[in-house]
Write a protein that holds these residues in place. Structure first.
Motif, PDB file in Angstrom:
ATOM      1  N   ILE A 219       0.948  -1.114  -0.080  1.00  0.00           N
ATOM      2  CA  ILE A 219       0.332   0.067  -0.103  1.00  0.00           C
ATOM      3  C   ILE A 219       0.955   1.228  -0.086  1.00  0.00           C
ATOM      4  CG2 ILE A 219      -1.941  -1.042   0.961  1.00  0.00           C
ATOM      5  CD1 ILE A 219      -1.084   0.123   3.707  1.00  0.00           C
ATOM      6  N   ALA A 220       2.132   1.212   0.165  1.00  0.00           N
ATOM      7  CA  ALA A 220       3.128   2.199   0.234  1.00  0.00           C
ATOM      8  C   ALA A 220       3.111   3.021  -1.314  1.00  0.00           C
ATOM      9  CB  ALA A 220       4.447   1.871   0.353  1.00  0.00           C
ATOM     10  N   PRO A 221       3.129   4.243  -1.342  1.00  0.00           N
ATOM     11  CA  PRO A 221       3.025   5.154  -2.772  1.00  0.00           C
ATOM     12  C   PRO A 221       4.579   4.830  -3.472  1.00  0.00           C
ATOM     13  CG  PRO A 221       3.546   6.533  -0.666  1.00  0.00           C
ATOM     14  CD  PRO A 221       3.224   5.232  -0.221  1.00  0.00           C
ATOM     15  N   LEU A 222       4.428   5.134  -4.421  1.00  0.00           N
ATOM     16  CA  LEU A 222       5.680   4.699  -5.375  1.00  0.00           C
ATOM     17  C   LEU A 222       6.855   5.289  -4.973  1.00  0.00           C
ATOM     18  CD1 LEU A 222       4.387   4.853  -9.263  1.00  0.00           C
ATOM     19  CD2 LEU A 222       5.218   3.013  -7.777  1.00  0.00           C
ATOM     20  N   SER A 223       6.861   6.710  -4.552  1.00  0.00           N
ATOM     21  CA  SER A 223       8.367   7.379  -4.368  1.00  0.00           C
ATOM     22  C   SER A 223       9.100   6.720  -3.248  1.00  0.00           C
ATOM     23  CB  SER A 223       8.105   8.933  -4.294  1.00  0.00           C
ATOM     24  OG  SER A 223       7.141   9.145  -3.109  1.00  0.00           O
TER      25      SER A 223
ATOM     26  N   TYR B   1      15.029   2.869  -7.135  1.00  0.00           N
ATOM     27  CA  TYR B   1      15.136   4.171  -7.640  1.00  0.00           C
ATOM     28  C   TYR B   1      14.015   4.812  -8.088  1.00  0.00           C
ATOM     29  CZ  TYR B   1      20.089   3.020  -6.431  1.00  0.00           C
ATOM     30  OH  TYR B   1      21.173   2.754  -5.975  1.00  0.00           O
ATOM     31  N   TYR B   2      13.608   5.733  -7.649  1.00  0.00           N
ATOM     32  CA  TYR B   2      12.354   6.477  -8.269  1.00  0.00           C
ATOM     33  C   TYR B   2      12.485   7.659  -9.178  1.00  0.00           C
ATOM     34  CZ  TYR B   2       7.687   8.883  -8.177  1.00  0.00           C
ATOM     35  OH  TYR B   2       6.552   9.505  -8.515  1.00  0.00           O
ATOM     36  N   CYS B   3      11.694   7.433 -10.346  1.00  0.00           N
ATOM     37  CA  CYS B   3      11.840   8.411 -11.513  1.00  0.00           C
ATOM     38  C   CYS B   3      10.867   9.376 -11.394  1.00  0.00           C
ATOM     39  CB  CYS B   3      11.985   7.897 -12.695  1.00  0.00           C
ATOM     40  SG  CYS B   3      12.134   9.010 -14.146  1.00  0.00           S
ATOM     41  N   SER B   4      10.916  10.674 -11.073  1.00  0.00           N
ATOM     42  CA  SER B   4       9.744  11.512 -10.844  1.00  0.00           C
ATOM     43  C   SER B   4       9.216  11.893 -12.294  1.00  0.00           C
ATOM     44  CB  SER B   4      10.319  12.906  -9.938  1.00  0.00           C
ATOM     45  OG  SER B   4      11.085  13.499 -10.489  1.00  0.00           O
ATOM     46  N   VAL B   5      10.034  11.988 -13.267  1.00  0.00           N
ATOM     47  CA  VAL B   5       9.728  12.494 -14.443  1.00  0.00           C
ATOM     48  C   VAL B   5       8.578  11.264 -15.011  1.00  0.00           C
ATOM     49  CG1 VAL B   5      10.204  13.035 -16.770  1.00  0.00           C
ATOM     50  CG2 VAL B   5      11.716  13.624 -14.798  1.00  0.00           C
TER      51      VAL B   5
ATOM     52  N   VAL C   2       9.367   3.240 -10.730  1.00  0.00           N
ATOM     53  CA  VAL C   2      10.359   2.694  -9.725  1.00  0.00           C
ATOM     54  C   VAL C   2      11.143   1.589 -10.365  1.00  0.00           C
ATOM     55  CG1 VAL C   2      10.893   1.424  -7.303  1.00  0.00           C
ATOM     56  CG2 VAL C   2       8.992   3.011  -7.531  1.00  0.00           C
ATOM     57  N   VAL C   3      12.704   1.903 -10.312  1.00  0.00           N
ATOM     58  CA  VAL C   3      13.479   0.932 -10.725  1.00  0.00           C
ATOM     59  C   VAL C   3      14.355   0.112  -9.625  1.00  0.00           C
ATOM     60  CG1 VAL C   3      15.403   0.538 -12.478  1.00  0.00           C
ATOM     61  CG2 VAL C   3      13.740   2.241 -12.849  1.00  0.00           C
ATOM     62  N   LYS C   4      14.501  -1.109  -9.797  1.00  0.00           N
ATOM     63  CA  LYS C   4      14.953  -1.579  -8.502  1.00  0.00           C
ATOM     64  C   LYS C   4      16.334  -1.773  -8.271  1.00  0.00           C
ATOM     65  CE  LYS C   4      10.813  -3.179  -7.395  1.00  0.00           C
ATOM     66  NZ  LYS C   4      10.227  -2.530  -6.247  1.00  0.00           N
ATOM     67  N   ASP C   5      17.170  -1.336  -9.212  1.00  0.00           N
ATOM     68  CA  ASP C   5      18.688  -1.555  -8.949  1.00  0.00           C
ATOM     69  C   ASP C   5      19.477  -0.505  -9.913  1.00  0.00           C
ATOM     70  OD1 ASP C   5      18.556  -2.496 -11.515  1.00  0.00           O
ATOM     71  OD2 ASP C   5      19.492  -4.392 -11.005  1.00  0.00           O
ATOM     72  N   SER C   6      20.268  -0.129  -9.485  1.00  0.00           N
ATOM     73  CA  SER C   6      21.222   1.141  -9.979  1.00  0.00           C
ATOM     74  C   SER C   6      21.589   0.930 -11.591  1.00  0.00           C
ATOM     75  CB  SER C   6      22.573   1.517  -9.140  1.00  0.00           C
ATOM     76  OG  SER C   6      23.499   0.375  -9.241  1.00  0.00           O
TER      77      SER C   6
ATOM     78  N   ASP D 131      20.272   2.713 -17.067  1.00  0.00           N
ATOM     79  CA  ASP D 131      19.655   2.445 -18.384  1.00  0.00           C
ATOM     80  C   ASP D 131      18.219   3.080 -18.428  1.00  0.00           C
ATOM     81  OD1 ASP D 131      21.526   0.777 -18.881  1.00  0.00           O
ATOM     82  OD2 ASP D 131      20.413  -1.280 -18.528  1.00  0.00           O
ATOM     83  N   HIS D 132      17.713   3.316 -17.641  1.00  0.00           N
ATOM     84  CA  HIS D 132      16.067   3.837 -17.683  1.00  0.00           C
ATOM     85  C   HIS D 132      16.386   5.438 -18.002  1.00  0.00           C
ATOM     86  CE1 HIS D 132      12.262   5.581 -17.003  1.00  0.00           C
ATOM     87  NE2 HIS D 132      12.740   6.626 -16.040  1.00  0.00           N
ATOM     88  N   ILE D 133      17.264   6.347 -17.056  1.00  0.00           N
ATOM     89  CA  ILE D 133      17.609   7.722 -17.388  1.00  0.00           C
ATOM     90  C   ILE D 133      18.252   7.801 -18.579  1.00  0.00           C
ATOM     91  CG2 ILE D 133      17.339   8.173 -14.868  1.00  0.00           C
ATOM     92  CD1 ILE D 133      20.404   8.458 -14.801  1.00  0.00           C
TER      93      ILE D 133
END
Length: 128
Positions: free
Chosen positions: A77-81, A86-90, A94-98, A103-105
């Motif tokens: 029930i926790a929110p994403l951030s 690692y949370y991307c606000s754009v 949520v990405v699980k590892d560095s 790769d995402h950013i």
């Protein structure tokens, strides 16, 4: 049904579809051309095309070491951030590892969300 010379009735049992191939292929070609012309004139976006800026280098340092060696309890029930990872606000994900976060950013989806195209601007040696 056809009659043979010894009065036996012949039966057509090939069960294959018989058609005029040239006419069918011409009709298919006309339908394909019509769909292509409709698709050409019908734009997917309703507005003018979006002009995106070319890629540029980041002017900030990516913080990957802040969560190194820490554990965190994840609840459904926790929110994403504040979740683990690692949370991307754009992109609001949520990405699980560095490694996946990097790769995402650097990826296409994130760069498009920032308003950039994936094209790199060519520069000369004097501009560097």
């Amino acid at each position: 049904m056809a009659q043979t010379s010894n009065n036996a009735v012949a039966v057509d049992n090939t069960f294959r579809r018989k058609f005029d191939r040239e006419e069918e292929f011409l009709e298919r070609a006309r339908e394909r051309e019509q769909k292509e012309t409709e698709a050409r004139f019908k734009s997917k976006s309703k507005g003018p095309p979006v002009q995106r800026k070319p890629l540029k280098h980041r002017d900030f340092e990516v913080d990957l070491e802040s969560r190194l060696g820490k554990t965190q309890v994840v609840t459904p029930i926790a929110p994403l951030s504040p979740q683990a990872g690692y949370y991307c606000s754009v992109c609001e994900c949520v990405v699980k590892d560095s490694a996946n976060y990097l790769d995402h950013i650097n990826g296409k989806k994130h760069q498009r969300a920032l308003g950039m195209s994936m094209l790199v601007e060519w520069v000369s040696l004097q501009q560097i």
